[in-house]
Structure formats: C-alpha cells, structure tokens
Write a protein that holds these residues in place. Structure first.
Motif, PDB file in Angstrom:
ATOM      1  N   HIS A 121       0.827  -1.202   0.000  1.00 41.12           N
ATOM      2  CA  HIS A 121       0.000   0.000   0.000  1.00 41.12           C
ATOM      3  C   HIS A 121       0.864   1.255   0.000  1.00 41.12           C
ATOM      4  N   GLU A 123       3.783   1.359  -1.197  1.00 39.00           N
ATOM      5  CA  GLU A 123       4.665   1.280  -2.366  1.00 39.00           C
ATOM      6  C   GLU A 123       6.101   1.621  -2.003  1.00 39.00           C
ATOM      7  N   LYS A 210      -4.320   1.780   8.445  1.00 43.86           N
ATOM      8  CA  LYS A 210      -4.412   3.043   7.695  1.00 43.86           C
ATOM      9  C   LYS A 210      -3.126   3.838   7.882  1.00 43.86           C
ATOM     10  N   PHE A 416      -3.621   8.114   4.268  1.00 49.52           N
ATOM     11  CA  PHE A 416      -2.888   7.968   3.015  1.00 49.52           C
ATOM     12  C   PHE A 416      -3.637   7.038   2.060  1.00 49.52           C
ATOM     13  N   ARG A 417      -4.090   7.601   0.949  1.00 51.49           N
ATOM     14  CA  ARG A 417      -4.697   6.813  -0.127  1.00 51.49           C
ATOM     15  C   ARG A 417      -5.840   5.918   0.322  1.00 51.49           C
ATOM     16  N   VAL A 418      -6.668   6.470   1.209  1.00 51.38           N
ATOM     17  CA  VAL A 418      -7.845   5.714   1.608  1.00 51.38           C
ATOM     18  C   VAL A 418      -8.894   6.733   2.033  1.00 51.38           C
ATOM     19  N   ASP A 419     -10.131   6.477   1.701  1.00 52.28           N
ATOM     20  CA  ASP A 419     -11.187   7.387   2.139  1.00 52.28           C
ATOM     21  C   ASP A 419     -11.597   6.994   3.547  1.00 52.28           C
TER      22      ASP A 419
ATOM     23  N   ALA B   8      -6.440  14.147  -0.801  1.00 51.44           N
ATOM     24  CA  ALA B   8      -5.087  13.627  -0.870  1.00 51.44           C
ATOM     25  C   ALA B   8      -4.255  14.600  -1.690  1.00 51.44           C
ATOM     26  N   VAL B  10      -1.630  14.733  -3.195  1.00 53.35           N
ATOM     27  CA  VAL B  10      -0.559  13.937  -3.768  1.00 53.35           C
ATOM     28  C   VAL B  10      -0.429  14.271  -5.250  1.00 53.35           C
ATOM     29  N   GLU B  12       0.950  12.822  -8.051  1.00 57.68           N
ATOM     30  CA  GLU B  12       1.558  11.558  -8.484  1.00 57.68           C
ATOM     31  C   GLU B  12       2.511  11.775  -9.630  1.00 57.68           C
TER      32      GLU B  12
END
Lengths: 553, 553
Positions: A121, A123, A210, A416-419, B8, B10, B12
C-alpha cells in the motif's frame, strides 16, 4: 528568496497585511544540521553495539543520502524500515526526510498479511531490514514486488542473508558513497515544509491498517512540543532512552526531540529484556525514558536492584497506566510514570499527565488521582468532547462523557490513499473513538474506547474502570474486560485476568476486592484466568482477539 | 477546511507529495484560548494595582475585541500602546492580534520627534496611553493627525485628562461592550498565520527608526522557543516577571510565553525602583525575570536584603552582561544572569547563554567565561559569521571574527514600508552589524558592533573587551569606550567611566587595573569620569550621543 522576503507583502486595498518575517520552512533538515553545529560531541549509544556521536550519525546520514540517490530512489518515494532502535535506524530517520523522501517505519510484529498489505500500500521503493529480522520478512518478499532493494542493517544475530541481487549491505552501501557536502536545510523552501516526511500505519484493529502521512512542518512542531518545559521538556542535559520502538508512532517523537534538544540518546537495540533495559538506564544515567505499560510492568519487580537516581521523567503511553503501577515506581525510585496520551494520528503526543501547581497542596491520594488522568494537551493541540448522538460539544466539567476529538497542526486530517471521512468531523477535527471527560482545568480522562463500552440494561459500564479496579489487586498482572452478549441485559462484562506466577487468588477473591470500587451491577458475570492476553502488533492488548476467541468458544 | 484537509494532496506526476496533516494555523488566538481552557485560575499580578486571573484577562480581552469593532478600527489597522507593564497592556497584546489588528507597542522614552515619526509612519488608528504617560504624548497629539482615538489606561498618577472628544477611558470603553463570545482561533485559516500581529520600531541609532512587522506564525514559533527546556524553559510552575518593558521588543516574548506555558505573570507597572522590583520578586516568589543590564546593575547592591530563593532564571539582554555583575548574582542568590542575545528584528530572542553538560567539569573561571558568551541559538534559529569584506562564511573556531548574520522563521526579512536592502544578504539572512565569533559548540561571542570597533594603526581594538576589563573593577558602575580621531593612528580609544558614589579611584588606577587584561597599545589615551552615561530610548548606552558630545567638546 531574498527578493521575495523583502517585498512588502501589504495589500493596502483590503487593509490586511502579512508580517515581514523571513520565509523559513520548518524542516527536519534543521534538526540534523543543528546537531552538527551544536551537539556534534554528544553521545548516541546503541546498546551492545556501539557508542558514537551526533557527528558520526550526521556523517552516516550524509553518506546514506548520496547512497539513496545512487540507488535511484525517487524524491517522494517511501523508504521502508523494519528495524529496532539503533544508530542506523536513526540515520534512516534523518536521511529519508532531509532528501525529501518519506520514512516509512514498519511495525516488525505485524502478521505477514498486514506486513505485505502495508508495504504494498505504501509502495515502498526500498526497505532497510535488521539482519536479525530478515527471517520475518523474507518469506513475504515475492509478494512485495515493488520493493527494488532490501538493505540489511548489520547486527550480531547471525541470521542468514539471502543470496539475492536485491539484497545489499548497509555499511557497504554507505561506505561506497561520499557524504552529501552541503546544507540540506538550504534545499527547502517555505512551501516544502508541507512535504511528506514520514508514514506510519495504525495497528488496524478494525479493517485494514491506515497510513498517517506526516509532514516536515508537523514533525518540527511536534518536536518543539516535546521540548516544552512542564510537558516532556527534553533538554541538552537529558539522556533520552526511547524503549518504545522506533517503528511505533515515531517512538513518540523522542529521537527527533532528543536530537533537536541536544540530549544524549540511548537506543536499546532489539532486546526487551527487563534486566537489559534497567542496566542500560543505570549505566547510561538515563534521565527520560518512554515505554508502553506492559514494559513498565515487566520492569517493576526489579526496579529496586538498580541505581536509577538520574531518572527524572518516565513516559507511559499506548494505553492507560494503572495508578498502582505508577505508584510502585514513585515509591521505589521517586519518579512516577507520567501518562502520555496520543495516537499514531497525532504524531503521536497529544497530552501529558502529571500534577501542576494547583495540586501542590493536594493529598497524596488526590495526587494519585490526578496522575491517573491522561493530562493536559500539549501547546498547539486542542481537545473537545462531543455528544455521541448529537455531535454537540459537551461541557468541560469532569463529568460529561463524550467522544474525544482533537485538532492541531500535528494531527491527521486524512489517511494515506484511503477514504476515511468517518474519522473526521465536518469542521476537520479527528474523531478518536475514545470516550472521555475533560475537567475545568482541561485535564483529559479517558473513560473507554467507544467500542469497548459495555451496554447493560440500558446503562453504560466502563471496561477501563473495571480493569483499573482489578489491576489494583497485587496479584493481577494483566486484565481485560469485554462485553458478552446477554439475552436479558443485552451485554454483560466478562473479565480476563493473568495472575502473577504462583498466585492462588480465586475469582471470588478478585470480585470481593473490586466490590468497594464499582457499582454492584458492574461486577463481571465471569472471571476467566489466562496465562497471557492476546496482543496487537504494537504490543497493545487486543480486545478484538479476545472477542473473537469468545465467539469461537 | 474539512474538505481541503481530506483531499489527498498527492501529485503523483512528480512523485512528490504533501503530508496529510490538519491545516491548522499558528495563531496568537491559541494562546488566549488555551489560557482560558487550562489556566483560567492562574494569577496575573499588576504591582500596586490589582491581582487578577487569566480568566479575567480573557474577559477583558473579549470586551476589548468588541470595543475595537465598535470604534471602527479596521482589520489590519495598527493599534498603538504607550504604556507600562500592566494587565490592561496584556489585554491589548491579545485583543489586537486575535482580531487581526496589529499591536504597535511604542517606546515611551522616545524623543517627541521619534514618537511622532513612528506613530505617523505606522499610521496608528487608535493609541492606548497610560494616564501617567499622557503628559509625554499629549503635546504631540496634533502632529499625529491619523490617530482617531486616544484611550486612557487608568492609573493612580492623577495626571490631567484632556477634555477632548478623541479621548476615551479604557475601563468605560470595555464595560460598555459585551465580550466576543466565540472562538477567535476558529476565525483563522492556515494562510492567516502569516498575518501581521505586531509592530515594533528599532531604536534608530542610525537614521530614522525602522519598523519590524511580526506575524502570528513568527510569534507562536518564538513563543515555543521561550518554552524550550534548557533555554528559557517557561513552564506552568514558573512565576514570570518581565521587568523589560512591554514596549521594548515584545518584552522578549515573556508575556506571550508565560501565558502559553500557563505560568503566573507578575507585571511591575511603571516603577523601576530597585526596592520595588526586589520586593515584588520576593513577595510573588518570582522564578524567572528579565531585564536589561542597567536594571540588574541597579538591583545588585540590595540583592542580599531579599528572599529570592524562588528564583531559578534571570535573563539579561539588550547589551552584554559584565561577568562581574553576573557573578555577584550567582554569589548572592545562587543564580547568575543568563545572557539572552536578541534584537527587535529577531522577535527578539536569538540565543541563550549559560553552561551546558560539557562544562560540568570545568573550573569556576572557565564557567564564568562560558557564561560571558551570548550562548547557543534557540531551536529554529541559524547563526553564521561572514568576512566583512568578501561576504564569505568564516569558520566556527572561536577565533575568526566576522559579521554576525541570522536566519529563522522569527527573524525579519524586511522592514515596514522602508527599503532596507543593505540590512539583508542576497540569500535572505539578516545582517546584524555585530562582529562576533562562533565556536565549535556553536557558542556566539559578540566582539563589538561593527561601527564601535576602533581602528588604530591598522589594527582593530574591541571597545567591548576594554569595557569588560574596566567593568571588572569594583568601583566601576558604567563604562563606554569609543574611538577618538587621531592624526597619527587614525583612531584611539577613550573611556567614559561612571564610578560608584564616593569612590576616589583615579584614571591611573583604572588603567593599571586593566593592564594585565589587554594588549598594551589598547590602553585608552584618556579616561573621562562622568556622573551618568547617555542612554537611548530603550535604556541602552548611546555611544552615538557620546560621540556627538565629543565632537562638540
């Protein structure tokens, strides 16, 4: 920057204007370069391994910075660590963020499923692993395909090192690179203070873990919070020992805080053996140490055998400190365990317990009660409690119980990268899921986790209060109270208890012991004796595992 | 904000991303509301006038906020104060910035010309004046036409109050308005942390006074600096007495710092009488006090007559502290005077002196020498010395002398409505005009003001070192050394000396006293005895006035 800084930022049309201060960013690079300039000679001790200085750490960091470049780790990429508290881990704490990469410290106690989930997740582009921890992570390696390099941090574990082109040796890696010669701080602009600097995942007791993404700004402000006198108050005269792992919520900010303050740093390495930790505190004349309650519990029986006269402050966090435990420390070494309330989402320190001037004339018992509270918020942190049903703010009267919510510049505003909208209010406060009171002096007292509260006959029973009552019995080592579904009352409390070795205390004796402390209808329907309670990856008691086992049974 | 905070952030595409922390501003409103929530009961004492609490101060502030609205003072407007250290001045310190106006504290010792220049340059919309100070400001009133209201802060001076529609009474004004009921902090967004919060003018020894415009961000960061343990370390257990005037460089941040920390605050009012100040320190059990060296000098003879056992920290700043003076304090009450190096441009604290762990085993004389240094920079502040001719950075070896330059988030990047590019380097650092060394531990030692250095026969003579040598003589109360033009050597030093009452020490005896301490050719050509040395508006020794008088003679 010079031109920008000298432009009069005055909007005469609106009458509003900005100050004319230098646009200097808050950055972790300042911590590193401050230590180089002021504290180069101060010691950084890794137990059983080496005694170096901040100058050495800075040199290692500067080599590592160049090495990360040569490995082609992109700016913004996550640099994973799977490591105990060592000098090399400290260099990673510094080198990743000062080169604008993101330090992702991974909990070494995760299940393989969670480990793989988190690394994938996040990365992670490269992961640095203690040699002794390789056996835990290597079986998963092919399920974490985005990790290009696994860099081994040497230790004396003798663990096998896989013959694999992805595997590198830390010391060889950095020895092969020149130190970055310039000022990292000078590479940061004002806007860069919001760059991500660190990533920690919550333990994920509900749903998948999370990620909390810290920034340079939040880290520096939190760091200043750890220096504030009257809270933790780290200073140059301290010798700071984070027993709390560096993979656990930034080790409560102690490594960065100690380094900014110029304190000596004592890193206990991989061993959590009580004798090892106490000997280290004695030999290094440790003044400040931080650990979770289970560690403090494990150290308590041997306290008297060591000279801990240098100790001025012991932090406990992660879960509530039983007053009896704190009093044992106060009686034996003159220093209680001070509550530090926090969460991974809060960088993690939110409040610090202990007494203040208004308690100087209080009785010993009253002072114990004050120390049992989670304390007052650190500067810049705001706390409130709200009615769970209506969402309205509740009075700060020490009685009203509501959900604890928190705001501040080092508090998560998202994951981070999650709702996870549920975790935040409409006005941007973090919902902690804790039930608490706040009194007129701003003291926070946690009542329970919202999901751990027991609803019996339409009334609430606090599992925490029951646990505190049980823990005050001298034979009780660990206790957890959870709800069991009940056809008549909806839920009824059940206590899971670990007694000290050799104790013959019975369930009836325990119930008799707590009877004066709680309402009669709170008394658990059953006391189950166990040899150990289930723990989460961060060493916290896992009530969900207990619930699962109950359902199975 | 909530939506913004959960997006977010971010990018990318570039691989770079921001942290996901709450976008919370750093604002002085937090200091006020924190004190309301945590420290409402703590005392704020105005000597000879009243003993109130932070709750009272907060109520006054909230009424004043509404009153400023009703007077039509625009957002962003400057709110002048011409006042001594009192509770009402503290309310102004809070009410102006938390309502997004700018607090302009005016030095009460300015000449009428400088006073009028400053008030007109700042375009103060309203000015709050101590009743006792009205006679100083009222004769100038018609030359400051932009000031719409003069609000009188009551005191027992009995000074005449002009019958003028522009004149209001503070207590009547705020009594007539309801307190602002909501949260000031909630009215600030992240961008607002850069809003101007305060304005102080430098003393203007060369050219007209220049305005330094602080922001909420710089003020809060500076405030956290005053809380950092091992520096000033303000905490809840402190009783803080700013003897340094609140019209002088934010009283070194002590009022805001004390309030953020929850310390008790003791405001000495208008009197600078040594007996008054020492009695106050004794009665209120003051732990931390700050004052310029001339005040510490005036208190020294009477120190032994008071119980100052509560004192833990005495700050001296504004000019160098003679080691002999600091040692008198250490010998008499056990607490030396600690150097605080700063400037109006630096909010004002830049460095704090005193010993650190590496000096624990040093001899008494070595410790005195360390304490004579200006100390180490506070966290977030960077110092460097550069060659005056080439602008190149010089080594931190304790020997190389260069111009001191300073960078940090609470350091000025420009001046208010005036071009002063000369004061800043191309890379945005403030040029201090001080000559200094920095050693390997980062200790700053001021050598001299660049313009006070004496060039004799092609070599430099430090006026500061000569003054320190003279000041070590027990009969010397004050001393200044300046350059006199000399046809042969270009410049030669002349000493101006104030002896203690009744002393019959001669010039020859003084020169004999300093001979072992300095190079022979440094010995001043003349020693001039005076009854007092000229001072600037901020109470600092005015060498320019001495030079002027010399030219006249």
């Amino acid at each position: 920057m010079p031109d920008q800084s000298r432009v009069a930022i005055v909007s005469e049309g609106t009458g509003v204007m900005d100050g004319l201060m230098q646009p200097r960013p808050l950055t972790i690079a300042h911590i590193l370069e401050r230590a180089e300039r002021l504290y180069a000679h101060k010691p950084v001790v890794t137990a059983g391994a080496e005694r170096v200085t901040y100058a050495d750490v800075a040199r290692g960091t500067r080599r590592l910075a160049t090495a990360l470049d040569s490995l082609g780790v992109p700016v913004g990429a996550r640099v994973g660590t799977f490591a105990s508290n060592t000098r090399r881990h400290l260099e990673l704490y510094l080198a990743a963020p000062v080169t604008k990469r993101v330090l992702h410290s991974i909990n070494i106690r995760l299940s393989p499923e969670h480990l793989e989930y988190i690394v994938n997740h996040a990365e992670d582009d490269v992961v640095f692993v203690d040699r002794g921890l390789l056996p835990r992570i290597w079986p998963s390696v092919d399920r974490m395909p985005k990790v290009r390099y696994w860099v081994v941090l040497p230790d004396d574990s003798g663990a096998a090192i896989p013959a694999d082109p992805r595997v590198l040796d830390y010391d060889e890696l950095i020895a092969g690179h020149d130190p970055f010669p310039g000022s990292f701080e000078d590479t940061f602009t004002l806007a860069d203070e919001n760059l991500a600097s660190g990533l920690c995942y919550t333990s994920g007791t509900t749903g998948p873990p999370k990620g909390v993404l810290y920034s340079h700004r939040s880290t520096i402000l939190h760091c200043l919070g750890t220096l504030a006198a009257g809270f933790i108050g780290l200073s140059e005269s301290d010798v700071v020992m984070p027993i709390v792992p560096m993979f656990h919520a930034n080790a409560w900010g102690l490594p960065y805080g100690a380094m900014m303050a110029g304190a000596a740093l004592v890193l206990p390495g991989a061993s959590a053996d009580p004798g090892h930790l106490l000997r280290l505190m004695e030999t290094e004349r440790v003044t400040v140490a931080g650990a979770v309650p289970t560690v403090w519990t494990s150290l308590a029986p041997e306290l008297g055998a060591y000279d801990l006269s240098a100790t001025r402050f012991l932090l406990g966090g992660g879960s509530a400190i039983a007053p009896a435990l704190s009093e044992t420390y106060r009686a034996t070494i003159g220093v209680p365990i001070t509550h530090s309330w926090g969460m991974t989402e809060i960088s993690p320190v939110g409040a610090i317990g202990g007494t203040r001037t208004q308690h100087r004339d209080a009785t010993a018992a009253e002072q114990v009660a004050v120390r049992a509270a989670q304390g007052q918020p650190v500067p810049l942190v705001n706390l409130r409690i709200v009615d769970v049903d209506t969402g309205r703010e509740l009075p700060r009267d020490g009685r009203a119980v509501g959900e604890l919510q928190v705001a501040g510049p080092w508090v998560a505003g998202g994951y981070f990268r999650v709702d996870a909208s549920d975790s935040f209010t409409d006005d941007g406060w973090l919902r902690t899921g804790d039930l608490a009171t706040i009194d007129a002096d701003g003291y926070l007292r946690l009542v329970d986790r919202m999901k751990d509260l027991i609803k019996s006959g339409g009334e609430w029973i606090s599992s925490v209060e029951l646990e505190t009552a049980f823990a005050s019995h001298p034979d009780v080592v660990e206790v957890a109270v959870i709800a069991r579904p009940d056809p008549r009352w909806m839920e009824r409390p059940v206590a899971y208890v670990v007694l000290r070795d050799g104790s013959a205390t019975t369930a009836d004796e325990l119930l008799q012991h707590i009877t004066p402390m709680v309402a009669k209808w709170w008394l658990p329907d059953e006391v189950v004796f166990m040899t150990a309670l289930p723990k989460t990856g961060t060493g916290k008691l896992s009530k969900s595992a207990l619930r699962d086992s109950m359902h199975i049974a």
